[in-house]
Design an enzyme around this catalytic site. Sequence first.
Site, PDB file in Angstrom:
ATOM      1  N   CYS A 292      10.033  17.261  14.121  1.00 47.64           N
ATOM      2  CA  CYS A 292       8.889  18.020  14.648  1.00 47.64           C
ATOM      3  C   CYS A 292       8.092  17.169  15.646  1.00 47.64           C
ATOM      4  CB  CYS A 292       8.012  18.476  13.484  1.00 47.64           C
ATOM      5  SG  CYS A 292       6.500  19.303  13.991  1.00 47.64           S
TER       6      CYS A 292
ATOM      7  N   CYS B  92       4.320  17.446  15.404  1.00 51.99           N
ATOM      8  CA  CYS B  92       3.758  16.723  14.262  1.00 51.99           C
ATOM      9  C   CYS B  92       3.722  15.218  14.519  1.00 51.99           C
ATOM     10  CB  CYS B  92       4.594  16.959  13.007  1.00 51.99           C
ATOM     11  SG  CYS B  92       4.970  18.679  12.691  1.00 51.99           S
ATOM     12  N   ASP B  93       4.779  14.673  15.074  1.00 51.79           N
ATOM     13  CA  ASP B  93       4.960  13.215  15.050  1.00 51.79           C
ATOM     14  C   ASP B  93       4.959  12.524  16.408  1.00 51.79           C
ATOM     15  OD1 ASP B  93       5.135  13.355  12.291  1.00 51.79           O
ATOM     16  OD2 ASP B  93       7.296  13.658  12.309  1.00 51.79           O
TER      17      ASP B  93
HETATM   18  C1  LIG Z   1       9.171  15.667   8.077  1.00 49.49           C
HETATM   19  C2  LIG Z   1       8.187  16.775   8.409  1.00 49.49           C
HETATM   20  C3  LIG Z   1       6.936  16.445   8.897  1.00 49.49           C
HETATM   21  C4  LIG Z   1       6.004  17.439   9.194  1.00 49.49           C
HETATM   22  N1  LIG Z   1       4.783  17.078   9.659  1.00 49.49           N
HETATM   23  C5  LIG Z   1       3.858  18.034   9.889  1.00 49.49           C
HETATM   24  C6  LIG Z   1       2.553  17.694  10.341  1.00 49.49           C
HETATM   25  O1  LIG Z   1       2.234  16.522  10.547  1.00 49.49           O
HETATM   26  N2  LIG Z   1       1.664  18.701  10.547  1.00 49.49           N
HETATM   27  C7  LIG Z   1       2.002  20.015  10.366  1.00 49.49           C
HETATM   28  O2  LIG Z   1       1.152  20.887  10.552  1.00 49.49           O
HETATM   29  N3  LIG Z   1       3.236  20.368   9.955  1.00 49.49           N
HETATM   30  C8  LIG Z   1       4.167  19.420   9.715  1.00 49.49           C
HETATM   31  N4  LIG Z   1       5.425  19.772   9.322  1.00 49.49           N
HETATM   32  C9  LIG Z   1       5.745  21.210   9.202  1.00 49.49           C
HETATM   33  C10 LIG Z   1       5.194  21.759   7.871  1.00 49.49           C
HETATM   34  O3  LIG Z   1       5.664  20.931   6.820  1.00 49.49           O
HETATM   35  C11 LIG Z   1       5.632  23.195   7.660  1.00 49.49           C
HETATM   36  O4  LIG Z   1       5.222  23.979   8.743  1.00 49.49           O
HETATM   37  C12 LIG Z   1       5.026  23.759   6.377  1.00 49.49           C
HETATM   38  O5  LIG Z   1       5.329  22.939   5.270  1.00 49.49           O
HETATM   39  C13 LIG Z   1       5.519  25.169   6.105  1.00 49.49           C
HETATM   40  O6  LIG Z   1       4.946  25.593   4.918  1.00 49.49           O
HETATM   41  P1  LIG Z   1       5.568  26.760   4.041  1.00 49.49           P
HETATM   42  O7  LIG Z   1       4.618  26.926   2.914  1.00 49.49           O
HETATM   43  O8  LIG Z   1       5.888  27.919   4.870  1.00 49.49           O
HETATM   44  O9  LIG Z   1       6.973  26.232   3.516  1.00 49.49           O
HETATM   45  P2  LIG Z   1       7.527  24.851   2.928  1.00 49.49           P
HETATM   46  O10 LIG Z   1       6.576  23.735   3.051  1.00 49.49           O
HETATM   47  O11 LIG Z   1       8.877  24.706   3.543  1.00 49.49           O
HETATM   48  O12 LIG Z   1       7.716  25.192   1.372  1.00 49.49           O
HETATM   49  C14 LIG Z   1       8.701  26.066   0.947  1.00 49.49           C
HETATM   50  C15 LIG Z   1       8.621  26.181  -0.563  1.00 49.49           C
HETATM   51  O13 LIG Z   1       9.501  27.219  -0.987  1.00 49.49           O
HETATM   52  C16 LIG Z   1      10.220  26.776  -2.119  1.00 49.49           C
HETATM   53  N5  LIG Z   1      11.471  27.565  -2.186  1.00 49.49           N
HETATM   54  C17 LIG Z   1      12.457  27.665  -1.257  1.00 49.49           C
HETATM   55  N6  LIG Z   1      13.430  28.491  -1.713  1.00 49.49           N
HETATM   56  C18 LIG Z   1      13.039  28.927  -2.947  1.00 49.49           C
HETATM   57  C19 LIG Z   1      13.584  29.783  -3.925  1.00 49.49           C
HETATM   58  N7  LIG Z   1      14.765  30.403  -3.754  1.00 49.49           N
HETATM   59  N8  LIG Z   1      12.896  29.976  -5.078  1.00 49.49           N
HETATM   60  C20 LIG Z   1      11.690  29.381  -5.281  1.00 49.49           C
HETATM   61  N9  LIG Z   1      11.108  28.576  -4.385  1.00 49.49           N
HETATM   62  C21 LIG Z   1      11.785  28.337  -3.241  1.00 49.49           C
HETATM   63  C22 LIG Z   1      10.412  25.288  -1.911  1.00 49.49           C
HETATM   64  O14 LIG Z   1      10.630  24.650  -3.149  1.00 49.49           O
HETATM   65  C23 LIG Z   1       9.043  24.928  -1.321  1.00 49.49           C
HETATM   66  O15 LIG Z   1       8.131  24.692  -2.353  1.00 49.49           O
HETATM   67  C24 LIG Z   1       6.364  18.804   9.022  1.00 49.49           C
HETATM   68  C25 LIG Z   1       7.623  19.139   8.521  1.00 49.49           C
HETATM   69  C26 LIG Z   1       8.532  18.141   8.220  1.00 49.49           C
HETATM   70  C27 LIG Z   1       9.894  18.518   7.680  1.00 49.49           C
END
Ligand SMILES: Cc1cc2nc3c(=O)[nH]c(=O)nc-3n(C[C@H](O)[C@H](O)[C@H](O)COP(=O)(O)OP(=O)(O)OC[C@H]3O[C@@H](n4cnc5c(N)ncnc54)[C@H](O)[C@@H]3O)c2cc1C
Length: 313
Positions: free
Chosen positions: A132, A135-136
């Site tokens: 990302c 992000c970084d």
């Molecule tokens: C390395 C990295 C660094 C990042 N740095 C930043 C940053 O600095 N700033 C920023 O704003 N964003 C950052 N991001 C992006 C950010 O992490 C995502 O946009 C955000 O986490 C998305 O949130 P979400 O709740 O949609 O899903 P996610 O955080 O992806 O969470 C998904 C959840 O769903 C659960 N899940 C999946 N499938 C199932 C299933 N079948 N049954 C039950 N549960 C399930 C998983 O266990 C998890 O808990 C970064 C991402 C990465 C990978």
Amino acid sequence: MHKTVIIGTGPAGLTAAIYLARANMEPLVIEGWQPGGQLTTTTEIENFPGFPEGILGSELMSNMRKQAQRFGATFRNGSVKSVDFSKRPYTLDVEGIGEIQAESVIISTGASAKYLGIPGEQENIGRGVSTCATCDGFFFRNKKLIIVGGGDSAMEEAVFLTRFASEVTVVNRRDELRASKIMQDRARANEKISWNLNKTPLEIVPGEMGLKGLKVLNNATGEEEFVEADGVFITIGHTPNTKFLGGQIDTDEQGYIIVKPGTSETNIPGVFACGDVQDRQYRQAITAAGSGCMAALDAERFLEAQSHDAVHA
Ligand SMILES: Cc1cc2nc3c(=O)[nH]c(=O)nc-3n(C[C@H](O)[C@H](O)[C@H](O)COP(=O)(O)OP(=O)(O)OC[C@H]3O[C@@H](n4cnc5c(N)ncnc54)[C@H](O)[C@@H]3O)c2cc1C
């Protein structure tokens, strides 16, 4: 029977849990295979509002979880294997728990970045390997960077990274790029971007401080080469976590859930989606959290309308 079950514990699911718990809706939250979501795989978060000094990803997520628990959200370990949205109450089959019934469901299962699957990659996430640029990128002032990928996002991120980096090298497995001509032209016009095409990434090599660079195979000569870099950004796409839905919710061709614009409503009444699983564009913690709030308010209104209809039937 639960009023609302939230699937996933990233910023979207946990924000939905905070709102529903504070509305006395006692949500059940299924944690999934990655409790806390994607942010638990990184170190410092510097762009989530409210933390002027930054905050560790794992700490931010643990705080959100505690906040939801404080107001009465219940958490269960396990992943949802399949769903039955053909009739209400809806049924979720959860690994390790069994069948759960819910009047409404919030899907916040995120989208997983695709990785190359090469040595040195997973162990250096947050230590020079990133998926990302937004992000970084800021962490790499005057550093040499590599972008792996050849699509529109790779071109966009390469251009974005030139704001910070001294040099950005695009590495792509094929000679030709998948990106549209306009995006390629934009990147090619940027003097800080150089090209290492027709090269297959083999290994990410760590140094004492950060990375040393990327070992690649020159597909034309069959020789191994080394591209020096302090950071490697992998931009080869994302996979929305929607397989377990078995096609019962409308998605786009990449699998992202389609929501009614301006809402979190899916094609099934009472089933809502928020966060990266329905967002192919922004994919940020704060946008995920914002849409989690929307899903909670949408679910609340849906349940309110249902009970009103039941009383007046
Ligand atoms: C390395 C990295 C660094 C990042 N740095 C930043 C940053 O600095 N700033 C920023 O704003 N964003 C950052 N991001 C992006 C950010 O992490 C995502 O946009 C955000 O986490 C998305 O949130 P979400 O709740 O949609 O899903 P996610 O955080 O992806 O969470 C998904 C959840 O769903 C659960 N899940 C999946 N499938 C199932 C299933 N079948 N049954 C039950 N549960 C399930 C998983 O266990 C998890 O808990 C970064 C991402 C990465 C990978």
